[in-house]
Design an enzyme around this catalytic site. Structure first.
Site: not given
Ligand code: LLP
Length: 422
Positions: A275, A277, A314, A318, A346-347, A375
């Site tokens: 999975e 992303g 981001r 983070y 404004c922050e 993201y």
């Molecule tokens: N599978 C599950 C169950 C997940 O919770 C996530 C990400 C992925 C796959 C995908 O992960 P990736 O390959 O993208 O690392 N908003 C945050 C990242 C949150 C990720 C949440 N879960 C950021 O901007 O760094």
């Protein structure tokens, strides 16, 4: 590798000069490269070659319909975490048998939606959720295919807000309890056990945590098979990191990740699901923004942009680093000076970078935030009543607006004022 490069001194997205997009669509705007998205999908697919596999794009990273359509046409499945994402995946033409439903708090309505519309599997995260899914499936006269997400208690060594594989995190069922929960699942008439799921976190920059987690899953596979379960799929989650800071980071390559998968679970004869992303979409997108003002402060200068934390959250959320590059290529070896790169919200948190070394820039100049395809737009908001940032997809020398900037009429039209006020 991505397709955002300087040509004749101007940053391009594939064959399209970015100033052309800025002039036509306005700024801030996200720009995605179809060739980069395609390449990242293919790199993963090659990394898993020889093992039956399905790459389920974690569409929480980027859920624009055009992006999903492109991924789907390459053969990707989708990892969804809400009814909204499920609907988007279906709207992009992805068949139910290629959609996995993850997430720690699925509602009964979401379960029914996916059961009726078709689903490859639910990744179940708790016993109460398992019982609810059983009930919903039986109510519909169906059986829900499931994998149970196990929490392997492995430190992903990433930012605390995006680590998910430790026992103190809210995700999954402790791996030590897995055999009991699988036994419980097997006894439920509305449930069909098909596999095991694990996901330990995001933006991992080392392979060792994957290796430890997948090895635990391999052991569990053998134990569950001995208990009589038909474990035929392993969903290994996402999480492979990308080089946000090109000058000094080099996360592991998908090929080496594939080797870890092969080494740890390759011999089990399971279909592998992953999975990803960020690795698919992150470096396939930039946020293009324009300088409004250069403000000389006391001891520091501020570059004030038209993009803000509501467009790319981001850094504020983070403390994330994004490389920031001028669209007009600076002269090699030219002067650099530290500036704080900030938005107009404004922050103080609306700061993209502090004391970032950049060439001299002023009002009207365009900047690109790299690695913003994952993201980025999905986490954008209309904070400060700033219109939701638009999105553009480039392919070769063509580009299209794949999400338009909303008009203020649309934004205001979403609210209603009850007649009993005023
Ligand atoms: N599978 C599950 C169950 C997940 O919770 C996530 C990400 C992925 C796959 C995908 O992960 P990736 O390959 O993208 O690392 N908003 C945050 C990242 C949150 C990720 C949440 N879960 C950021 O901007 O760094």
């Amino acid at each position: 590798m991505d397709h955002f490069n300087y040509r004749n001194g101007i940053l391009h997205a594939e064959d399209v000069p970015l100033p052309e997009i800025a002039a036509e669509v306005g700024t801030p705007v996200y720009v995605y490269s179809a060739a980069t998205l395609t390449r990242h999908y293919e790199v993963f697919s090659e990394a898993l070659a020889g093992m039956p596999h399905l790459i389920c794009f974690a569409m929480k990273a980027n859920s624009n319909l055009a992006v999903l359509k492109l991924m789907g046409s390459l053969g990707a499945g989708m990892d969804v975490v809400s009814g909204g994402e499920y609907r988007r995946a279906k709207a992009a033409g992805v068949p139910g048998e290629r959609i996995v439903f993850s997430g720690v708090g699925k509602t009964r309505e979401e379960m029914a939606l996916a059961l009726e519309g078709g689903i490859r599997q639910f990744n179940v995260e708790s016993e109460p959720e398992l019982l609810a899914l059983d009930e919903v499936a039986r109510g519909l006269g169906l059986r829900a295919p499931i994998a149970i997400r196990v929490n392997p208690d492995v430190d992903a060594k990433t930012h605390a807000k995006i680590a998910t594989g430790k026992s103190e995190n809210k995700f999954g069922i402790p791996i030590a309890r897995a055999r009991d929960v699988y036994a419980e699942a097997a006894a439920l008439k509305g449930i069909e056990v098909v596999g095991i799921d694990v996901h330990i976190g995001s933006q991992l920059t080392e392979l060792e945590p994957f290796e430890r987690a997948f090895s635990k899953v391999a052991e569990l596979t053998l134990a569950l098979r001995a208990d009589g379960h038909d474990i035929r799929r392993l969903d290994l989650g996402g999480g492979l990191g990308i080089p946000y800071r090109r000058a000094n980071t080099a996360p592991p390559l998908p090929f080496d990740y594939g080797e870890v998968v092969r080494r740890t679970v390759g011999h089990l004869g399971c279909e592998i699901e992953i999975e990803p992303g960020r690795l698919i979409a992150g470096n396939a997108g930039i946020l293009l923004s324009r300088v409004l003002y250069l403000k000389k402060g006391e001891g520091r200068d501020f570059l004030i942009l038209d993009g803000a934390m509501n467009d790319l959250v981001r850094p504020a959320m983070y403390e994330a680093w994004h490389d920031i590059v001028p669209v007009i290529e600076p002269a090699a070896g030219g002067p650099l000076a530290p500036v704080d790169v900030v938005g107009p919200v404004c922050e103080t948190g609306d700061t993209f970078a502090r004391a970032r070394d950049l060439p001299p820039l002023g009002p009207g100049d365009l900047l690109a935030f790299r690695s913003a395809g994952a993201y980025g737009a999905v986490m954008a908001s209309e904070y400060n009543s700033r219109p939701l940032v638009p999105e553009v997809l480039v392919s070769g020398d063509q580009f299209a607006v794949v999400r338009a900037r909303p008009s203020f009429e649309e934004m205001l039209g979403r609210d209603t004022i009850p007649e009993w006020i005023g």
